[in-house]
Write a protein that holds these residues in place. Structure first.
Motif, short mmCIF file in Angstrom:
data_model
loop_
_atom_site.label_atom_id
_atom_site.label_comp_id
_atom_site.label_asym_id
_atom_site.label_seq_id
_atom_site.Cartn_x
_atom_site.Cartn_y
_atom_site.Cartn_z
N ALA A 1 0.84 -1.20 0.00
CA ALA A 1 0.00 0.00 0.00
C ALA A 1 0.88 1.25 0.00
O ALA A 1 0.58 2.23 -0.71
CB ALA A 1 -0.94 0.00 1.21
N GLN B 1 2.33 1.67 -3.41
CA GLN B 1 1.33 2.17 -4.34
C GLN B 1 1.12 3.67 -4.15
O GLN B 1 1.01 4.41 -5.13
CB GLN B 1 0.02 1.42 -4.16
CG GLN B 1 -0.99 1.74 -5.23
CD GLN B 1 -2.16 0.79 -5.21
OE1 GLN B 1 -2.45 0.16 -4.20
NE2 GLN B 1 -2.84 0.68 -6.32
N SER B 2 1.07 4.12 -2.91
CA SER B 2 0.89 5.56 -2.69
C SER B 2 2.12 6.34 -3.17
O SER B 2 1.99 7.42 -3.74
CB SER B 2 0.59 5.86 -1.23
OG SER B 2 1.69 5.55 -0.42
N ASN B 3 3.31 5.77 -2.96
CA ASN B 3 4.53 6.42 -3.48
C ASN B 3 4.51 6.46 -5.00
O ASN B 3 4.95 7.44 -5.61
CB ASN B 3 5.78 5.69 -3.00
CG ASN B 3 6.17 6.09 -1.60
OD1 ASN B 3 5.62 7.02 -1.04
ND2 ASN B 3 7.12 5.38 -1.03
N THR C 1 9.48 3.27 -4.44
CA THR C 1 8.56 2.24 -4.93
C THR C 1 9.33 1.03 -5.42
O THR C 1 8.99 -0.11 -5.10
CB THR C 1 7.67 2.80 -6.06
OG1 THR C 1 6.95 3.92 -5.56
CG2 THR C 1 6.71 1.75 -6.57
N LYS D 1 1.89 6.64 -6.94
CA LYS D 1 0.96 7.70 -7.37
C LYS D 1 1.60 9.07 -7.27
O LYS D 1 1.45 9.92 -8.15
CB LYS D 1 -0.33 7.64 -6.54
CG LYS D 1 -1.20 6.46 -6.88
CD LYS D 1 -2.44 6.42 -6.02
CE LYS D 1 -3.28 5.20 -6.32
NZ LYS D 1 -4.46 5.11 -5.46
N MET D 2 2.34 9.28 -6.18
CA MET D 2 3.01 10.57 -6.01
C MET D 2 4.14 10.74 -7.02
O MET D 2 4.37 11.84 -7.52
CB MET D 2 3.53 10.73 -4.58
CG MET D 2 2.42 10.96 -3.57
SD MET D 2 3.01 11.40 -1.95
CE MET D 2 3.36 9.80 -1.27
#
Length: 136
Positions: A73, A76-78, A92, A80-81
């Motif tokens: 998770a 995944q957030s990294n 990532t 997106k950024m």
């Protein structure tokens, strides 16, 4: 300010009345003359709560799986950024490589490979991503 408190109290009391009325109707429907047992609604509610709790306990994830899911998770957030240009893809890539190394031949490896495939093709050589790491 007083009107807001008054409206909030009225709304709360209305919701409670609807809830309680709904519960009493449910009890009336369950206690039909053909029913073999006439259990009070409280006992039924307690049984339903126990079943829900047992189901939740049976679905408890082991701490190890929870940790890898948190890693994915976070990756995944990294990602997106990084796609928005806020971060680089290095974090990532590092997390996904770690997951692939620690959990080979699992669904977690597949998820990590899927995330790595989202790194733009022109940047893959910068992070030395192999076809094996990408799942090709």
């Amino acid at each position: 300010m007083m009107k807001l408190k008054k409206h909030t109290c009225i709304l709360f009391l209305s919701l409670m009345a609807v809830f309680l009325f709904g519960c009493s109707k449910e009890c009336e429907q369950k206690s039909t003359p053909d029913a073999p047992s006439k259990e009070p609604c409280k006992e039924t509610a307690v049984k339903q709560a126990q079943q829900t709790q047992e189901a939740a306990v049976s679905q408890v994830v082991s701490p190890e799986n929870s940790e890898v899911e948190q890693k994915l998770a976070f990756a995944q957030s990294n990602l997106k950024m990084a796609q928005k240009g806020i971060l680089s893809y290095s974090q990532t890539v590092a997390i996904c490589r770690d997951v692939i190394k620690e959990y080979p031949e699992t669904e977690y490896q597949q998820q990590a490979q899927t995330l790595l495939r989202e790194v733009p093709e022109d940047l893959r050589s910068q992070y030395n991503l192999s076809d094996e790491e990408l799942g090709f």
